[in-house]
Each structure stands twice: as C-alpha cells, then as structure tokens.
Design an enzyme around this catalytic site. Structure first.
Site, PDB file in Angstrom:
ATOM      1  N   ASP A  63       0.805  -1.228   0.000  1.00  0.00           N
ATOM      2  CA  ASP A  63       0.000   0.000   0.000  1.00  0.00           C
ATOM      3  C   ASP A  63       0.831   1.268   0.000  1.00  0.00           C
ATOM      4  OD1 ASP A  63       1.054  -0.022   2.541  1.00  0.00           O
ATOM      5  OD2 ASP A  63      -0.797  -0.707   3.488  1.00  0.00           O
ATOM      6  N   GLU A  73      -0.635  -9.030  -1.234  1.00  0.00           N
ATOM      7  CA  GLU A  73      -1.216  -8.488   0.017  1.00  0.00           C
ATOM      8  C   GLU A  73      -2.417  -7.595  -0.329  1.00  0.00           C
ATOM      9  OE1 GLU A  73       0.293  -5.403   3.029  1.00  0.00           O
ATOM     10  OE2 GLU A  73       1.206  -7.241   3.773  1.00  0.00           O
ATOM     11  N   GLU A 125      -1.972   5.232   2.983  1.00  0.00           N
ATOM     12  CA  GLU A 125      -1.939   3.825   2.561  1.00  0.00           C
ATOM     13  C   GLU A 125      -3.318   3.255   2.214  1.00  0.00           C
ATOM     14  OE1 GLU A 125      -0.335   5.036   5.213  1.00  0.00           O
ATOM     15  OE2 GLU A 125       1.790   4.667   4.805  1.00  0.00           O
ATOM     16  N   HIS A 155       6.429   5.036  12.575  1.00  0.00           N
ATOM     17  CA  HIS A 155       6.757   5.835  11.390  1.00  0.00           C
ATOM     18  C   HIS A 155       5.551   6.380  10.635  1.00  0.00           C
ATOM     19  CE1 HIS A 155       5.493   2.982   8.262  1.00  0.00           C
ATOM     20  NE2 HIS A 155       5.837   2.052   9.113  1.00  0.00           N
ATOM     21  N   ARG A 169       2.597   8.362   8.894  1.00  0.00           N
ATOM     22  CA  ARG A 169       2.400   9.796   8.638  1.00  0.00           C
ATOM     23  C   ARG A 169       1.282  10.393   9.478  1.00  0.00           C
ATOM     24  NH1 ARG A 169       5.381   9.125   3.917  1.00  0.00           N
ATOM     25  NH2 ARG A 169       6.070  11.038   2.915  1.00  0.00           N
ATOM     26  N   HIS A 208      13.128   5.252  12.486  1.00  0.00           N
ATOM     27  CA  HIS A 208      12.936   5.448  11.039  1.00  0.00           C
ATOM     28  C   HIS A 208      13.629   6.746  10.616  1.00  0.00           C
ATOM     29  CE1 HIS A 208      10.867   6.037   7.240  1.00  0.00           C
ATOM     30  NE2 HIS A 208      10.326   4.837   7.336  1.00  0.00           N
TER      31      HIS A 208
HETATM   32  C1  UD1 Z   1       6.854   4.651   3.437  1.00  0.00           C
HETATM   33  C2  UD1 Z   1       5.443   4.350   2.978  1.00  0.00           C
HETATM   34  C3  UD1 Z   1       4.674   3.649   4.083  1.00  0.00           C
HETATM   35  C4  UD1 Z   1       5.422   2.443   4.592  1.00  0.00           C
HETATM   36  C5  UD1 Z   1       6.831   2.844   4.979  1.00  0.00           C
HETATM   37  C6  UD1 Z   1       7.641   1.630   5.371  1.00  0.00           C
HETATM   38  C7  UD1 Z   1       4.327   5.883   1.423  1.00  0.00           C
HETATM   39  C8  UD1 Z   1       3.673   7.201   1.271  1.00  0.00           C
HETATM   40  N1  UD1 Z   1       4.759   5.598   2.666  1.00  0.00           N
HETATM   41  O1  UD1 Z   1       6.767   5.590   4.502  1.00  0.00           O
HETATM   42  O2  UD1 Z   1       3.411   3.232   3.596  1.00  0.00           O
HETATM   43  O3  UD1 Z   1       4.748   1.909   5.703  1.00  0.00           O
HETATM   44  O4  UD1 Z   1       7.482   3.465   3.865  1.00  0.00           O
HETATM   45  O5  UD1 Z   1       8.788   1.998   6.090  1.00  0.00           O
HETATM   46  O6  UD1 Z   1       4.452   5.130   0.482  1.00  0.00           O
HETATM   47  N2  UD1 Z   1      14.323   7.896   4.294  1.00  0.00           N
HETATM   48  C9  UD1 Z   1      15.700   7.777   4.249  1.00  0.00           C
HETATM   49  N3  UD1 Z   1      16.238   6.555   3.893  1.00  0.00           N
HETATM   50  C10 UD1 Z   1      15.473   5.479   3.605  1.00  0.00           C
HETATM   51  C11 UD1 Z   1      14.075   5.602   3.675  1.00  0.00           C
HETATM   52  C12 UD1 Z   1      13.510   6.833   4.010  1.00  0.00           C
HETATM   53  O7  UD1 Z   1      16.437   8.722   4.499  1.00  0.00           O
HETATM   54  O8  UD1 Z   1      16.015   4.411   3.290  1.00  0.00           O
HETATM   55  C13 UD1 Z   1      13.736   9.219   4.658  1.00  0.00           C
HETATM   56  C14 UD1 Z   1      13.846  10.235   3.496  1.00  0.00           C
HETATM   57  O9  UD1 Z   1      14.046  11.512   4.022  1.00  0.00           O
HETATM   58  C15 UD1 Z   1      12.470  10.114   2.845  1.00  0.00           C
HETATM   59  C16 UD1 Z   1      11.609   9.945   4.083  1.00  0.00           C
HETATM   60  O10 UD1 Z   1      12.358   9.080   4.937  1.00  0.00           O
HETATM   61  O11 UD1 Z   1      12.115  11.238   2.091  1.00  0.00           O
HETATM   62  C17 UD1 Z   1      10.221   9.437   3.841  1.00  0.00           C
HETATM   63  O12 UD1 Z   1      10.205   8.274   3.020  1.00  0.00           O
HETATM   64  P1  UD1 Z   1       8.794   7.823   2.365  1.00  0.00           P
HETATM   65  O13 UD1 Z   1       9.001   6.549   1.624  1.00  0.00           O
HETATM   66  O14 UD1 Z   1       8.153   8.952   1.668  1.00  0.00           O
HETATM   67  O15 UD1 Z   1       7.872   7.594   3.626  1.00  0.00           O
HETATM   68  P2  UD1 Z   1       7.970   6.578   4.810  1.00  0.00           P
HETATM   69  O16 UD1 Z   1       7.564   7.310   6.038  1.00  0.00           O
HETATM   70  O17 UD1 Z   1       9.271   5.872   4.792  1.00  0.00           O
HETATM   71  N1  UDP Z   2      12.026  -3.925  10.149  1.00  0.00           N
HETATM   72  C1  UDP Z   2      13.412  -4.001   9.958  1.00  0.00           C
HETATM   73  N2  UDP Z   2      14.223  -3.144  10.684  1.00  0.00           N
HETATM   74  C2  UDP Z   2      13.723  -2.216  11.552  1.00  0.00           C
HETATM   75  C3  UDP Z   2      12.310  -2.126  11.700  1.00  0.00           C
HETATM   76  C4  UDP Z   2      11.490  -2.978  10.978  1.00  0.00           C
HETATM   77  O1  UDP Z   2      13.889  -4.828   9.187  1.00  0.00           O
HETATM   78  O2  UDP Z   2      14.517  -1.486  12.160  1.00  0.00           O
HETATM   79  C5  UDP Z   2      11.146  -4.821   9.355  1.00  0.00           C
HETATM   80  C6  UDP Z   2      10.035  -5.535  10.104  1.00  0.00           C
HETATM   81  O3  UDP Z   2      10.475  -6.785  10.598  1.00  0.00           O
HETATM   82  C7  UDP Z   2       8.965  -5.688   9.054  1.00  0.00           C
HETATM   83  C8  UDP Z   2       9.159  -4.489   8.162  1.00  0.00           C
HETATM   84  O4  UDP Z   2      10.479  -3.997   8.426  1.00  0.00           O
HETATM   85  O5  UDP Z   2       9.127  -6.852   8.261  1.00  0.00           O
HETATM   86  C9  UDP Z   2       8.135  -3.445   8.459  1.00  0.00           C
HETATM   87  O6  UDP Z   2       8.482  -2.254   7.831  1.00  0.00           O
HETATM   88  P1  UDP Z   2       7.865  -0.866   8.257  1.00  0.00           P
HETATM   89  O7  UDP Z   2       7.451  -0.911   9.678  1.00  0.00           O
HETATM   90  O8  UDP Z   2       8.870   0.149   7.847  1.00  0.00           O
HETATM   91  O9  UDP Z   2       6.628  -0.721   7.286  1.00  0.00           O
HETATM   92  P2  UDP Z   2       5.112  -1.203   7.326  1.00  0.00           P
HETATM   93  O10 UDP Z   2       5.088  -2.673   7.543  1.00  0.00           O
HETATM   94  O11 UDP Z   2       4.437  -0.445   8.417  1.00  0.00           O
HETATM   95  O12 UDP Z   2       4.597  -0.793   6.006  1.00  0.00           O
END
Ligand code: UD1
Ligand code: UDP
Length: 372
Positions: free
Chosen positions: A101, A123, A137, A209, A211, A242
C-alpha cells in the site's frame, strides 16, 4: 513443436517492507523456468531498501533511484508515475507484481493501467474503511485493488473485503502473507541484535513511522515510552528510529537522553528479527510487525487508531492502544506486571501465513501461463 516462451514478470519494489514481502516471490519466480523474472526498484527508500535486497541476494535489473530527503507525497507520486511509465515502456513485461500500500504500489498499478499491462497485487484486500487511517496507505491499496487483475489476499477477511467491493471471486486467491515466508526463512538462525542490551532486563522493542502520527501523536507516544522506561528499572527499551526527519527529530529530542532507552538507526532485517525474538513486548505502528510478532509469540501494542489487520486482534495477541499516552502506559504496565495477562497475549499464533504464500502466488501465475 514450438517451445512456450517464459512469462516475463516484472516485480516492482520501493520500500523496506515491500522488499521483505516480495523477496520470497522474487526468489520463487527466479527458480521457475516458466518465468523470466526481472526486478525494478523504484528506491522510494534508498538505504532501507538496499539493506533488504542485499540480505535476500536480489540485484534489481532497473533502479529508478527516486528517494529525496523528506519527500512530499505529491512530488513523490508524480516522479514515480513518470519514471515507471518510461520503464514499463522499455521493459514491456507480460505482467507486473507489486506488494502492499505504498506510493510505489499505487503508482505501479496506475502506470500499468495506462499501458494496459496486467497487474498482480500481493497483500490485497486489507482495509480499515477510513481513507485517513492509515494515510495515505488506505487510498493506495484501494486504488491498487481497483486496478488489479490478480488479488493475492493474505487472509479470508481480506478476500471478503474485496468481494464486498465487487471484485470477481475468480480474481481473488487467498495465499497467506509472504512476510511469514520471509520471517521463517531467517528466524531459525536466531540472529544477533548487534546493539548491546542488558541481558538481565526485559526488552521493549519500539517502531513508529506512520504519517498520521506525525506531530503531537508521535510526541505522545514518545512521552509514554519515556514514562515506561523511567518507572521500570528492570526494562530496556530499544527503538530503531525510522530515518524520516519527521520521526527522527521527535524521537531524538524526546528520548535521546533517557537512561534505559537505546535509540539506533533502522536495523537490518536479520538483527531486527533477532530483536523481535529477544523482546518481551513490542510497541509499534508498523503493518509488517503486527504480522510477524504473533508468529514469534510476542505481544504487540499497536500505536494506531485503526488496523487493517484484525485477525491478531481477534485472536487476542495484538491490542490497539492508539497513539494515546494513558492507554500505552496502562497496557504496557499490565503486561509487565501481570504474568497471566502476558501469557494470554504471548501464545504464538500465526493468523497471517504458514510460510508458503509465495509458492501459491507463483502457482496461480503458472496456471495463467498454461491457460493463456
Ligand atoms: C513509506 C510508505 C509507508 C510504509 C513505509 C515503510 C508511502 C507514502 N509511505 O513511509 O506506507 O509503511 O514506507 O517503512 O508510500 N528515508 C531515508 N532513507 C530510507 C528511507 C527513508 O532517508 O532508506 C527518509 C527520506 O528523508 C524520505 C523519508 O524518509 O524522504 C520518507 O520516506 P517515504 O518513503 O516517503 O515515507 P515513509 O515514512 O518511509
Ligand atoms: N524492520 C526491519 N528493521 C527495523 C524495523 C522494521 O527490518 O529497524 C522490518 C520488520 O520486521 C517488518 C518491516 O520492516 O518486516 C516493516 O516495515 P515498516 O514498519 O517500515 O513498514 P510497514 O510494515 O508499516 O509498512
């Protein structure tokens, strides 16, 4: 007799959880001569995606390198859609698979729709019914579901959600969630956490994490965690933070100086599984963690208003507490103080899968190959 060419499948991954949940599918496709499997990383996440791809030995054939610091949803969506359209034009796969999602998944489904490429949603069918929770999401998965040709639903209740939306029964396949395949493929190794935790203390593992929790809800979550650490000297808190600046800034400001709380960068999947195994209790707003922790027999308090994963709540092993100080503190304290209550939530049930979901997904697609 002419040979049937392999079905060209493009798997698209963008974020950490997509890579974890698609890894078993990508591995199953790669080992099956009926498919020519290619992988596209949008790299909506950069470091967190790369961590997972490296662990599972997946080298993307294409990498869109989309991530920008603190990316906004509209810009992320626009850049993804344009880049995906171009990549799909060049690749022209027979079908595309994506999981979950995120914005990557929603834009992948839409880009496939515009190019008339069949899209399989892994999923599928998770719903809260509230477009604002989780945000964005719930909208992403509704759009992906509306556009999908194959719906790989993890559970019967996810299938029922899709049936209620008018999806044809023949397009829905209940497979279990591939996250359990990924988890079981590494859990036996009992991985080390790699962060020192006092062995005499009970571990509370935290992730957050979402939003919709940015701002005051996340601050309230942090204050509750601080309170638990301050009033329970026999407890150690580990919080892999995160990298989203909206999360990192708040967690560091409110918890960075607190004895008993260890903040660390996101853990690689192996050490994170080790941390879940070592944990006494998990506080999380993560989707994936809600699925994995019950399979490991670990109670989860969910830091969200709603969950699209009702099965573990119904089984009594996951509890929704919201981002609400009193409820987080009261429920966690009860789990720390009341062994009977703790045991009732630490039963080790796995409502989301048996570790064979990826095989079922690939079998459906192989059947399509034969039929097609
Ligand atoms: C995203 C997804 C969320 C998912 C989550 C899993 C969207 C809108 N959100 O949220 O559904 O649950 O990933 O973790 O699709 N960043 C880094 N390094 C990384 C990853 C992220 O620096 O490897 C930072 C960057 O500043 C980036 C910000 O996190 O711009 C947000 O990343 P983004 O993918 O937009 O949103 P998440 O909160 O990670
Ligand atoms: N996870 C990880 N390292 C971390 C935190 C989470 O590998 O420090 C794994 C966790 O076991 C799960 C997945 O990341 O499989 C979940 O990701 P996240 O919580 O970022 O996203 P969501 O599932 O909420 O979309």
């Amino acid at each position: 007799m002419s040979e049937i060419p392999p079905l060209r499948v493009l798997s698209i991954v963008g974020t950490r959880p997509e890579a974890i949940k698609m890894a078993p599918v990508i591995q199953a496709l790669a080992g099956d001569p009926a498919f020519a499997s290619r992988v596209l990383a949008t790299a909506q996440h950069r470091q967190m995606l790369d961590q997972v791809l490296a662990l599972f030995g997946i080298r993307p054939d294409l990498d869109l390198d989309i991530m920008r610091p603190n990316q906004a949803l509209t810009a992320l969506t626009a850049r993804l859609l344009l880049a995906l359209d171009e990549a799909l034009g060049a690749e022209n796969p027979d079908l595309v698979l994506a999981q979950g999602d995120t914005t990557t998944v929603m834009t992948a489904a839409l880009a496939c729709f515009y190019r008339k490429i069949p899209f399989g949603h892994v999923e599928a069918g998770l719903r809260t019914g509230d477009l604002d929770n989780p945000f964005p999401e719930e909208m992403n998965r509704v759009v992906a579901g509306r556009l999908a040709r194959w719906h790989f639903a993890p559970t019967a209740s996810a299938r029922d959600n899709l049936l209620r939306e008018g999806v044809a029964p023949a397009a829905i396949h209940v497979t279990g969630n591939t996250v359990i395949d990924a988890l079981l493929s590494v859990a036996d190794r009992r991985p080390a956490i790699g962060v020192p935790i006092d062995p005499a203390k009970r571990l509370i593992l935290v992730t957050a994490h979402r939003r919709e929790n940015f701002g005051e809800p996340l601050r309230e979550i942090c204050r509750a965690i601080r309170r638990l650490a301050e009033t329970n000297p026999d407890v150690a808190v580990l919080y892999p933070v995160h990298p989203n600046p909206n999360v990192k800034g708040v967690a560091e400001a409110l918890l960075g100086d607190c004895p008993g709380i260890t903040l660390c960068p996101p853990l690689d999947y192996l050490p994170f599984v080790g941390a879940m195994q070592r944990a006494y209790l998990i506080l999380s707003d993560s989707g994936g963690v809600q699925e994995e922790a019950p399979a490991l027999g670990k109670p989860v308090l969910v830091l969200r208003q709603e969950t699209e994963r009702p099965e573990a709540v119904a089984a009594g092993v996951v509890k929704l507490v919201g981002p609400v100080y009193e409820r987080i503190v009261a429920q966690a304290q009860r789990l720390l103080d009341d062994p009977g209550y703790y045991s009732s939530m630490a039963r080790g049930v796995s409502p989301y899968g048996d570790g064979h979901a990826a095989g079922r997904i690939v079998a459906v697609l192989r059947g399509h190959r034969v039929a097609g």
